[in-house]
Design a protein around this motif. Sequence first.
Motif, PDB file in Angstrom:
ATOM      1  N   ALA A  22       0.817  -1.213   0.000  1.00  0.00           N
ATOM      2  CA  ALA A  22       0.000   0.000   0.000  1.00  0.00           C
ATOM      3  C   ALA A  22       0.852   1.266   0.000  1.00  0.00           C
ATOM      4  O   ALA A  22       1.908   1.331   0.634  1.00  0.00           O
ATOM      5  CB  ALA A  22      -0.941   0.001   1.196  1.00  0.00           C
ATOM      6  N   GLY A  83       6.344  -2.731   3.998  1.00  0.00           N
ATOM      7  CA  GLY A  83       5.016  -2.496   4.561  1.00  0.00           C
ATOM      8  C   GLY A  83       4.994  -2.517   6.078  1.00  0.00           C
ATOM      9  O   GLY A  83       4.018  -2.129   6.693  1.00  0.00           O
ATOM     10  N   ASN A  84       6.079  -2.928   6.681  1.00  0.00           N
ATOM     11  CA  ASN A  84       6.102  -3.020   8.141  1.00  0.00           C
ATOM     12  C   ASN A  84       6.465  -1.695   8.796  1.00  0.00           C
ATOM     13  O   ASN A  84       7.182  -0.900   8.215  1.00  0.00           O
ATOM     14  CB  ASN A  84       7.110  -4.078   8.581  1.00  0.00           C
ATOM     15  CG  ASN A  84       6.545  -5.475   8.425  1.00  0.00           C
ATOM     16  OD1 ASN A  84       5.339  -5.652   8.406  1.00  0.00           O
ATOM     17  ND2 ASN A  84       7.408  -6.457   8.283  1.00  0.00           N
ATOM     18  N   PRO A  85       5.972  -1.487  10.000  1.00  0.00           N
ATOM     19  CA  PRO A  85       6.305  -0.260  10.720  1.00  0.00           C
ATOM     20  C   PRO A  85       7.791  -0.253  11.121  1.00  0.00           C
ATOM     21  O   PRO A  85       8.417  -1.284  11.188  1.00  0.00           O
ATOM     22  CB  PRO A  85       5.416  -0.283  11.939  1.00  0.00           C
ATOM     23  CG  PRO A  85       4.621  -1.526  11.916  1.00  0.00           C
ATOM     24  CD  PRO A  85       5.050  -2.342  10.731  1.00  0.00           C
TER      25      PRO A  85
END
Lengths: 85, 85
Positions: A22, A83-85
């Motif tokens: 995203a 996509g990971n924080p």
Amino acid sequence: AAPAKPARLGLCAACHGETGMAQIPAAPNLAGQKLDYLREALRQYRDGRRNVPLMRTVIGPVSDADLDELARWYSAQTPSSQGNP
Amino acid sequence: AAPAKPARLGLCAACHGETGMAQIPAAPNLAGQKLDYLREALRQYRDGRRNVPLMRTVIGPVSDADLDELARWYSAQTPSSQGNP
């Protein structure tokens, strides 16, 4: 084998990315998502069970065959760690 | 740092897996999903905008703080390739 790039991928890519990672916080990653789940989610966006006007507007004119192609494309992508924080 | 394992993780893990890789075709992978998206999806399952009775039943008794902990947990997981077709 990986599916061919869908004809209507441009409709989705601005928010979900070409490979399903995203581009904005409010949109979900789709890369590697379960195919059955993606198909059902698209049906729900189209018929309003998931009431998201933007998605309904975007999906409205897309044929069932094109939607299925898009679901297969995203399901076949590999998630990236961006996509990971 | 990775979040601590949520107290209520067992409610979710049967279908979504402890690390967010779905155990059944109808359930979505959650690993590495956007945090804002997960939070909004949980709100929609709870209030019925996403009308999925199983999710509403499961989420109903869970506190907002516990839901937030679950969203953070799954968002922080790294997707594995086992979710791909």
